[in-house]
Enzyme design. Structure first.
Site, PDB file in Angstrom:
ATOM      1  N   ARG A 223       3.961 -14.472  45.066  1.00 39.87           N
ATOM      2  CA  ARG A 223       3.022 -14.871  44.013  1.00 39.87           C
ATOM      3  C   ARG A 223       3.293 -14.091  42.734  1.00 39.87           C
ATOM      4  O   ARG A 223       3.496 -12.884  42.772  1.00 39.87           O
ATOM      5  CB  ARG A 223       1.580 -14.622  44.476  1.00 39.87           C
ATOM      6  CG  ARG A 223       1.268 -15.466  45.709  1.00 39.87           C
ATOM      7  CD  ARG A 223      -0.175 -15.412  46.112  1.00 39.87           C
ATOM      8  NE  ARG A 223      -0.349 -16.181  47.354  1.00 39.87           N
ATOM      9  CZ  ARG A 223      -1.495 -16.313  48.008  1.00 39.87           C
ATOM     10  NH1 ARG A 223      -2.580 -15.728  47.537  1.00 39.87           N
ATOM     11  NH2 ARG A 223      -1.561 -17.021  49.114  1.00 39.87           N
TER      12      ARG A 223
ATOM     13  N   ARG B 197      -2.362  -6.036  46.413  1.00 44.32           N
ATOM     14  CA  ARG B 197      -1.982  -7.187  45.593  1.00 44.32           C
ATOM     15  C   ARG B 197      -0.540  -7.016  45.137  1.00 44.32           C
ATOM     16  O   ARG B 197      -0.259  -6.237  44.225  1.00 44.32           O
ATOM     17  CB  ARG B 197      -2.917  -7.307  44.385  1.00 44.32           C
ATOM     18  CG  ARG B 197      -2.726  -8.584  43.568  1.00 44.32           C
ATOM     19  CD  ARG B 197      -3.728  -8.661  42.420  1.00 44.32           C
ATOM     20  NE  ARG B 197      -5.103  -8.676  42.896  1.00 44.32           N
ATOM     21  CZ  ARG B 197      -5.729  -9.761  43.322  1.00 44.32           C
ATOM     22  NH1 ARG B 197      -5.112 -10.917  43.325  1.00 44.32           N
ATOM     23  NH2 ARG B 197      -6.967  -9.688  43.743  1.00 44.32           N
TER      24      ARG B 197
ATOM     25  N   GLU C 202     -11.018  -8.997  50.900  1.00 43.85           N
ATOM     26  CA  GLU C 202     -10.560 -10.249  51.509  1.00 43.85           C
ATOM     27  C   GLU C 202      -9.270 -10.068  52.304  1.00 43.85           C
ATOM     28  O   GLU C 202      -8.292  -9.504  51.820  1.00 43.85           O
ATOM     29  CB  GLU C 202     -10.330 -11.296  50.412  1.00 43.85           C
ATOM     30  CG  GLU C 202      -9.802 -12.621  50.942  1.00 43.85           C
ATOM     31  CD  GLU C 202      -9.479 -13.613  49.822  1.00 43.85           C
ATOM     32  OE1 GLU C 202      -9.984 -13.429  48.699  1.00 43.85           O
ATOM     33  OE2 GLU C 202      -8.723 -14.556  50.089  1.00 43.85           O
TER      34      GLU C 202
ATOM     35  N   SER D  85      -8.805 -16.303  54.291  1.00 45.87           N
ATOM     36  CA  SER D  85      -9.599 -17.324  53.635  1.00 45.87           C
ATOM     37  C   SER D  85      -9.370 -18.604  54.424  1.00 45.87           C
ATOM     38  O   SER D  85      -8.237 -19.049  54.550  1.00 45.87           O
ATOM     39  CB  SER D  85      -9.124 -17.474  52.193  1.00 45.87           C
ATOM     40  OG  SER D  85      -9.984 -18.321  51.478  1.00 45.87           O
TER      41      SER D  85
ATOM     42  N   ARG E  75      -2.329  -6.418  54.110  1.00 46.02           N
ATOM     43  CA  ARG E  75      -3.691  -5.906  54.027  1.00 46.02           C
ATOM     44  C   ARG E  75      -4.168  -5.420  55.392  1.00 46.02           C
ATOM     45  O   ARG E  75      -4.958  -4.472  55.478  1.00 46.02           O
ATOM     46  CB  ARG E  75      -4.629  -6.975  53.465  1.00 46.02           C
ATOM     47  CG  ARG E  75      -4.366  -7.223  51.976  1.00 46.02           C
ATOM     48  CD  ARG E  75      -5.355  -8.179  51.339  1.00 46.02           C
ATOM     49  NE  ARG E  75      -5.008  -8.371  49.920  1.00 46.02           N
ATOM     50  CZ  ARG E  75      -5.729  -9.084  49.064  1.00 46.02           C
ATOM     51  NH1 ARG E  75      -6.832  -9.701  49.473  1.00 46.02           N
ATOM     52  NH2 ARG E  75      -5.345  -9.197  47.809  1.00 46.02           N
TER      53      ARG E  75
END
Length: 425
Positions: free
Chosen positions: A263, A278, A350, A353, A393
């Site tokens: 990303r 991130r 998070e 999801s 994560r």
RNA sequence: GGAGGGGUGGCAGAGCGGUUGAAUGCGGCGGUCUUGAAAACCGCUGGCCCGCAAGGGCUCGUGGGUUCGAAUCCCACCCCCUCCGCCA
């Protein structure tokens, strides 16, 4: 993508849904274009019908033969074709406009989704586990990893750029152990494992909704045509059945895959700058389902359970929240986020999801199912996707939640068969 | 990368300028027969779009071109197969 017919026949419902999402999509502009489009189609098809008829007559006349009469008709067809090519060009641009608009309208929230403005309005669904109380000052994973010599952020920058990660020794092994444990758990619970390409073409990225609206979030190759590094395995797993009609008896299909995810994080400057929360490249084990409309909400619940199951095996405290209408992702009709406890954030972050995209992606990607007993023709399947889980994560959460006063990290029970050691020190 | 062959309905496979949206076979659906099933026989059977409907349009890998008319002729591209080369 929404059904154009649905949009024009239920414009009030669509308008309300767009408002709940705080979307600026121009419904009235679309309705205008759509009307123009249909008028033009009627006009064009009438001309085509006359042309086809005349051409058929020419064929008959040439056989009889009545070449003079045929010549007159030929001229008529020629002039129809001239008129037609102008109209057709106009129709082409209008249809392209309509489609472009349709590709940028977000999905309609499911009626069960709570209405809200942003992430502050997301209701908590439940919690599991109790965050550990430390009798020493706990460190963040960006200190634990380097101190143990298992994560090297500085050399990752040398190799690539900031927001990349280099792991070595038991760090690399921990990453691999978490991946294997997740895949083994999901496949044992009925998911089929896949190993997909991680570069995908524009049609694939359009099918799941990353294109055309979110191109800036993607890494893109310079090849012609270009390929994109997948931002999630959802993209490739969902597109496995693009342009296909699956038999209803095969549903629900449950798929899983491990892939690296890439990303650009274009809009995230300054957020989560430390550590591996991130980054531009991270590992993820993804869950994807194809379901009938009747079962899709149940499948969402069980997918959520499957994601949470991993955290429970790893003994990591988490909570589940439901996204309100204003926080819902572009393609989702309903979403649960799973958040893991991270001591360094003194809060939940998070880690998964899980979304039910309803028929939104299936319509874009043309994924139908056939049920000869139930109805004629094909219907769009419902697609669902969820992280099961984000690996980086998870590793960060393990390091932080299982750290010891002496700087070592205890390996969670469930990972020991994979790690081969009980403690990272 | 080089040479050759090929892409037609769920599948196999004809068609090679006009009544072919597409023969035929298989499969699927419905029916007859049968206690039931199989077999046999009869009928139906691609998709998308516009339309209340009647009906119409588009679709034979994709995009262009020739023609009154293209699955059929021409051009470009994509994909698949075979052989050669290269390669982890």
């Amino acid at each position: 993508m929404l059904d154009a017919r649905y949009v024009r026949e239920h414009s009030d419902a669509v308008r309300a849904a767009l408002a709940d999402r705080a979307s600026s999509w121009d419904l009235d502009a679309f309705i205008g274009i759509d009307e123009e489009r249909r008028d033009l189609i009627a006009k064009v098809e009438k001309l085509q019908a006359r042309r086809n008829e005349a051409s058929r007559l020419v064929g008959q006349m040439m056989k009889e033969p009545r070449t003079e009469a045929a010549g007159a008709l030929k001229n008529e067809v020629r002039s129809i074709n001239e008129e037609l090519s102008a109209l057709q060009a106009l129709l082409d641009t209008i249809e392209a406009d309509a489609r472009d608009m349709l590709l940028t309208v977000p999905n309609l929230p499911h009626e069960s989704v709570p209405v809200g403005r942003d992430e502050n309005d997301n209701p908590e669904v439940r919690r599991w586990g109790t965050p550990r109380v430390f009798d020493f000052e706990p460190k963040a994973h960006w200190d634990i990893g380097p101190d143990l010599g298992i994560i090297d952020f500085e050399r990752a920058v040398k190799l690539a750029q900031s927001r990349f990660v280099l792991m070595g020794g038991l760090g690399a092994r921990l990453e691999r152990s978490v991946i294997n444990m997740m895949l083994d758990t999901h496949t044992a619970r009925g998911y089929k494992e896949w190993w997909p390409p991680i570069l995908a073409n524009a049609e694939t990225l359009t099918g799941t909704g990353q294109l055309p609206k979110f191109e800036d979030d993607l890494f893109k190759t310079q090849s012609d045509p270009p390929l994109y590094l997948v931002p999630t395995a959802e993209v490739v797993l969902t597109n496995i059945h693009r342009d296909e009609t699956v038999d209803a008896s095969l549903l629900p299909l449950r798929y899983t895959a491990f892939t690296p995810c890439f990303r650009e994080e274009a809009g995230a400057a300054g957020r989560d700058t430390r550590g591996m929360i991130r980054v531009h490249q991270f590992d993820k084990v993804e869950l994807v389902k194809f379901a009938t409309p009747e079962t899709s909400l149940d499948e969402l619940e069980s997918m959520l359970t499957d994601a949470c199951h991993i955290l429970e095996l790893l003994e990591l405290p988490y909570r589940v929240i439901e996204l309100c209408t204003g926080d819902l992702g572009f393609g989702a009709a309903k979403t649960y986020d799973v958040e893991v406890w991270l001591p360094s954030y003194d809060g939940y972050k998070e880690i998964s999801s899980c979304s039910d995209c309803w028929d939104f992606q299936a319509r874009r990607a043309s994924i139908r199912y056939r049920d000869p007993a139930g109805f004629k023709g094909g219907r769009f399947v419902h697609t669902l996707n969820g992280s099961g889980l984000a690996v980086g994560r998870t590793v960060a959460a393990i390091l932080e939640n299982f750290q010891n006063a002496d700087g070592s990290v205890t390996v969670p029970e469930a990972l020991r068969p994979y790690m081969g050691v009980d403690v990272i020190e």
